[in-house]
Design a protein around this motif. Structure first.
Motif, PDB file in Angstrom:
ATOM      1  N   ILE A  90       0.835  -1.196   0.000  1.00 54.67           N
ATOM      2  CA  ILE A  90       0.000   0.000   0.000  1.00 54.67           C
ATOM      3  C   ILE A  90       0.867   1.242   0.000  1.00 54.67           C
ATOM      4  O   ILE A  90       1.853   1.324   0.733  1.00 54.67           O
ATOM      5  CB  ILE A  90      -0.939  -0.002   1.225  1.00 54.67           C
ATOM      6  N   PHE A 109       0.852   5.129   0.827  1.00 57.17           N
ATOM      7  CA  PHE A 109       0.118   6.073   1.652  1.00 57.17           C
ATOM      8  C   PHE A 109       0.452   7.510   1.300  1.00 57.17           C
ATOM      9  O   PHE A 109       1.588   7.825   0.924  1.00 57.17           O
ATOM     10  CB  PHE A 109       0.456   5.873   3.132  1.00 57.17           C
ATOM     11  N   TYR A 163       5.580  -2.099   7.319  1.00 59.48           N
ATOM     12  CA  TYR A 163       5.660  -0.669   7.072  1.00 59.48           C
ATOM     13  C   TYR A 163       6.388   0.008   8.228  1.00 59.48           C
ATOM     14  O   TYR A 163       6.276  -0.412   9.381  1.00 59.48           O
ATOM     15  CB  TYR A 163       4.249  -0.059   6.964  1.00 59.48           C
ATOM     16  N   PRO A 213       2.863   5.887   6.667  1.00 60.49           N
ATOM     17  CA  PRO A 213       3.623   4.630   6.637  1.00 60.49           C
ATOM     18  C   PRO A 213       4.338   4.446   5.302  1.00 60.49           C
ATOM     19  O   PRO A 213       3.801   4.780   4.252  1.00 60.49           O
ATOM     20  CB  PRO A 213       2.535   3.566   6.827  1.00 60.49           C
ATOM     21  N   PHE A 229       6.279   1.614   2.862  1.00 63.08           N
ATOM     22  CA  PHE A 229       6.353   0.187   2.584  1.00 63.08           C
ATOM     23  C   PHE A 229       7.795  -0.298   2.694  1.00 63.08           C
ATOM     24  O   PHE A 229       8.694   0.242   2.039  1.00 63.08           O
ATOM     25  CB  PHE A 229       5.797  -0.059   1.177  1.00 63.08           C
ATOM     26  N   LEU A 260       4.479  -1.290  11.431  1.00 66.60           N
ATOM     27  CA  LEU A 260       3.158  -1.877  11.222  1.00 66.60           C
ATOM     28  C   LEU A 260       3.246  -3.055  10.281  1.00 66.60           C
ATOM     29  O   LEU A 260       4.007  -3.016   9.303  1.00 66.60           O
ATOM     30  CB  LEU A 260       2.218  -0.834  10.608  1.00 66.60           C
TER      31      LEU A 260
END
Lengths: 112, 115
Positions: free
Chosen positions: A100, A102, B35, B43, B45, B90
């Motif tokens: 993902i 962000f 993350y 965050p 990756f 995370l």
């Protein structure tokens, strides 16, 4: 390349609607997400939309997707003090839902 | 409650040390990503594991490494810790496959402080 951009701050009066905007660059994205993060906490998935949808409504939350302009918005109706948080727009790419990208987050503050 | 659990919740390490963070994926999920979220940022990756193999990596040096186990739990290892490694880490799990690509669910994170 992949990039997600959103404004850093938004201030709204309690009871008004909040609209948080986001632009993204990857046209192959499958999921577009809105996450909420309160101070010192992890990420809470608020809602998501498939990239082949235009709109999704979930109680006070409305997500609008303009795929042509690569623009995503989150509307929070009747904003409450508990909505104060940082909101992250994010996208994931085809076949890789947990990779993902962000944005930097929009800090939403509520005025009485 | 996402079903993704991370341990420990908080950790303090000294510069130069090594650290291992753990993540237990949601039941049935075969993909996990890690993350790093530095203070005041979104965050970033680090990497993703699919069926025990690394499947994509972000802009992080080799001292960041990972493992995914047959039960799909995962570890993030960081060697030679630097002060800038201080962050919330995370993990996110999802189910990926030819016909399935579910949304990702995040754990609550491990807050690492390097002193």
């Amino acid at each position: 390349g992949e990039d997600v951009e959103q404004s850093l701050f938004l201030s709204v009066r309690e009871g008004d609607s909040s609209v948080i905007n986001c632009t993204y660059t990857d046209s192959s994205s499958t999921y577009l997400y809105w996450y909420k993060q309160e101070p010192g906490a992890g990420l809470q998935l608020l809602t998501y939309i498939f990239s082949n949808m235009d709109m999704k409504q979930d109680q006070r939350l409305t997500v609008l997707l303009n795929k042509k302009d690569k623009h995503l918005s989150l509307r929070i109706a009747d904003t409450q003090t508990g909505d104060s948080a940082i909101y992250f727009c994010a996208e994931s790419i085809v076949g890789s839902a947990s990779k993902i990208i962000f944005g930097s987050g929009t800090r939403l503050s509520i005025r009485p | 409650e996402t079903g993704v659990t991370q341990s420990p919740t908080h950790l303090i390490k000294t510069r130069g040390q090594q650290v291992t963070l753990r993540c237990s994926s949601q039941s049935g999920h075969n993909t996990v990503s890690w993350y790093q979220q530095a203070l005041g940022q979104g965050p970033q990756f680090i990497f993703q594991y699919y069926r025990e193999e690394e499947n994509g990596r972000g802009n992080f040096p080799p001292r960041f490494s990972g493992l995914q186990f047959p039960n799909y739990s995962s570890e993030l290892n960081v060697n030679a810790l630097e002060l800038d490694d201080s962050a919330l880490y995370l993990c996110a799990s999802s189910l990926a496959g030819r016909a399935t690509d579910t949304e990702a669910f995040f754990g609550q994170g491990t807050r690492l402080t390097v002193v």
